[in-house]
Design an enzyme around this catalytic site. Structure first.
Site, short mmCIF file in Angstrom:
data_model
loop_
_atom_site.label_atom_id
_atom_site.label_comp_id
_atom_site.label_asym_id
_atom_site.label_seq_id
_atom_site.Cartn_x
_atom_site.Cartn_y
_atom_site.Cartn_z
N CYS A 67 0.81 -1.22 0.00
CA CYS A 67 0.00 0.00 0.00
C CYS A 67 0.84 1.28 0.00
O CYS A 67 0.33 2.36 -0.29
CB CYS A 67 -0.93 0.03 1.20
SG CYS A 67 -1.95 -1.43 1.34
N ASN A 71 -10.08 -0.33 0.52
CA ASN A 71 -8.63 -0.21 0.46
C ASN A 71 -8.14 -0.75 -0.89
O ASN A 71 -8.22 -1.95 -1.13
CB ASN A 71 -8.03 -1.00 1.63
CG ASN A 71 -6.51 -0.97 1.64
OD1 ASN A 71 -5.88 -0.46 0.71
ND2 ASN A 71 -5.93 -1.50 2.70
N HIS A 103 -3.39 7.22 3.04
CA HIS A 103 -3.77 5.94 2.44
C HIS A 103 -5.17 5.57 2.95
O HIS A 103 -5.44 5.62 4.14
CB HIS A 103 -2.74 4.87 2.82
CG HIS A 103 -3.16 3.49 2.48
ND1 HIS A 103 -3.77 3.16 1.29
CD2 HIS A 103 -3.07 2.33 3.19
CE1 HIS A 103 -4.03 1.86 1.26
NE2 HIS A 103 -3.62 1.34 2.41
N1 ACO Z 1 -17.72 -8.94 10.05
C1 ACO Z 1 -18.10 -9.24 11.32
N2 ACO Z 1 -17.24 -9.55 12.29
C2 ACO Z 1 -15.93 -9.57 11.96
C3 ACO Z 1 -15.48 -9.28 10.67
C4 ACO Z 1 -16.43 -8.97 9.70
N3 ACO Z 1 -16.10 -8.67 8.43
N4 ACO Z 1 -14.13 -9.36 10.66
C5 ACO Z 1 -13.75 -9.69 11.89
N5 ACO Z 1 -14.83 -9.81 12.70
C6 ACO Z 1 -14.88 -10.16 14.11
C7 ACO Z 1 -13.62 -10.82 14.58
O1 ACO Z 1 -13.69 -12.20 14.32
C8 ACO Z 1 -13.63 -10.49 16.05
O2 ACO Z 1 -14.45 -11.42 16.70
P1 ACO Z 1 -13.98 -12.11 18.10
O3 ACO Z 1 -13.79 -10.96 19.04
O4 ACO Z 1 -15.11 -13.01 18.39
O5 ACO Z 1 -12.69 -12.80 17.75
C9 ACO Z 1 -14.34 -9.15 16.15
O6 ACO Z 1 -14.98 -8.96 14.89
C10 ACO Z 1 -13.44 -7.96 16.43
O7 ACO Z 1 -12.28 -8.06 15.66
P2 ACO Z 1 -11.11 -7.02 15.85
O8 ACO Z 1 -9.92 -7.56 15.13
O9 ACO Z 1 -10.97 -6.60 17.26
O10 ACO Z 1 -11.68 -5.76 15.06
P3 ACO Z 1 -10.97 -4.40 14.87
O11 ACO Z 1 -11.67 -3.34 15.58
O12 ACO Z 1 -9.49 -4.49 15.07
O13 ACO Z 1 -11.20 -4.15 13.33
C11 ACO Z 1 -10.03 -4.34 11.25
C12 ACO Z 1 -10.70 -5.07 12.39
C13 ACO Z 1 -11.05 -3.50 10.55
C14 ACO Z 1 -9.44 -5.36 10.28
C15 ACO Z 1 -8.92 -3.43 11.83
O14 ACO Z 1 -8.11 -4.16 12.68
C16 ACO Z 1 -8.08 -2.82 10.75
O15 ACO Z 1 -8.53 -1.97 10.01
N6 ACO Z 1 -6.80 -3.17 10.69
C17 ACO Z 1 -5.91 -2.62 9.68
C18 ACO Z 1 -6.17 -3.27 8.38
C19 ACO Z 1 -5.41 -2.60 7.30
O16 ACO Z 1 -5.41 -1.41 7.18
N7 ACO Z 1 -4.71 -3.36 6.51
C20 ACO Z 1 -3.97 -2.78 5.45
C21 ACO Z 1 -3.38 -3.83 4.72
S1 ACO Z 1 -3.36 -3.51 3.05
C22 ACO Z 1 -2.00 -4.14 2.27
O17 ACO Z 1 -0.87 -3.85 2.60
C23 ACO Z 1 -2.30 -5.07 1.09
#
Ligand code: ACO
Length: 311
Positions: free
Chosen positions: A112, A266, A236
């Protein structure tokens, strides 16, 4: 010789995949996706449109905006982690289609942060007076490496392309400072595992919140300015909560931050140049304004620039 942006363009596929559509594919909800990420929908390219096709469309649009043709290009840099194939590069594929036969061409892999790496690489060739017109493209067809059964990742990504022509600009304008970084110790948190993206969302989130704010501030301070001098922020477009953290660090009002994550998700290397191109078209960036672009991604990688808008 200062390097700046001579023109911008972008391309996104027509097909829209909404959160409601995703509810039918994985165990998720529109409410969860919107609250955790700010994403409402994303674009998905059809089978017959590959990464190089999107790169070509974005490139054409940026070149038209810059007033240059294929023959004017000295170099083509394409940032992508989803090329059509291992080789040749997407850069060579579009070189042929653009008729840019005097241009050197290569792809660059920084996930990214790829467009930031591309811009800053281009800047070196311009400032040393080696090249005049460098096409930098950020493009991804992430739908090819998305596991559509994994709710942790499938709700986040989209396809698209953005491009800019980088070239010499007058004194005091263009890229004033930059920061680039990488930390391979973060590989376990974000990488391609077999065919698909694998991500530890919480770890990436923590890293991104810190890095985006720090890098944005660093590039401003490097040129002896302060956060009060920043007119516009293009982060980003990964997650609205991460973008907000960067905005809060710079203490700039919400309308001064670029936002398209809600409609495209994203798009990795394409996210910053798509946002930039849309904002330029909408007249949101004015002559002489101080603009900060900042990104992070798998690698882990990151990059930022402070630039004074104008030629
Ligand atoms: N729908 C419903 N529930 C979900 C989903 C979904 N799509 N995805 C995860 N959950 C659940 C999880 O299983 C978890 O359940 P549990 O507590 O029973 O285990 C719960 O939701 C909470 O998960 P968290 O990981 O605490 O959620 P968080 O608030 O951290 O949000 C997210 C998750 C959106 C992925 C966040 O961590 C994030 O944005 N991280 C950065 C991602 C990013 O920017 N990546 C860039 C990479 S791009 C690249 O380089 C190619």
């Amino acid at each position: 010789m200062n390097a700046g942006i001579l023109g911008t363009g972008h391309y996104v596929p027509e097909r829209v995949l909404t959160n409601k559509d995703l509810e039918k594919i994985v165990d998720t909800s529109d409410e969860w996706i919107q609250t955790r990420t700010g994403i409402e929908e994303r674009r998905i390219a059809p089978e017959e449109i590959d990464t190089s096709d999107m790169a070509y469309e974005a490139a054409l649009s940026a070149m038209e905006n810059a007033g240059v043709t294929g023959e004017d290009l000295d170099m083509i840099l394409v940032a992508t982690v989803t090329p059509d194939m291992g080789f040749p590069s997407v850069a060579c594929q579009i070189q042929e289609r653009l008729g840019a036969f005097k241009a050197s061409a290569m792809d660059l892999s920084a996930a990214c942060a790829g467009f930031m790496y591309g811009m800053i690489t281009a800047k070196q060739f311009i400032e040393t007076n080696t090249y005049k017109n460098i096409l930098v493209v950020g493009v991804e067809k992430l739908s090819k490496i998305t596991d559509w059964t994994d709710r942790n990742t499938s709700v986040l990504f989209g396809d698209g392309a953005g491009a800019a022509v980088i070239g010499p600009v007058s004194d005091g304008k263009g890229i004033l400072s930059f920061e680039l970084g990488a930390d391979g110790r973060g590989i376990p948190h974000l990488h391609q595992d077999g065919d698909y993206i694998h991500m530890n969302g919480r770890e990436v989130f923590k890293f991104a919140v810190r890095q985006m704010g720090d890098s944005a501030l660093n590039v401003v301070e490097k040129v002896g300015l302060t956060k009060d001098d920043v007119d516009y922020l293009i982060p980003h477009q990964a997650n609205i909560r991460i973008m907000e953290a960067a905005r809060e660090k710079l203490e700039i009002p919400i309308e001064k931050m670029s936002k398209s994550v809600h409609k495209y998700g994203n798009t990795s290397a394409a996210s910053i140049p798509i946002a930039l191109s849309e904002d330029v078209k909408a007249g949101k960036i004015k002559e002489d304004e101080l603009v900060v672009l900042v990104g992070f991604g798998g690698g882990l990688t990151w990059g930022a620039v402070a630039l004074r808008w104008g030629k």
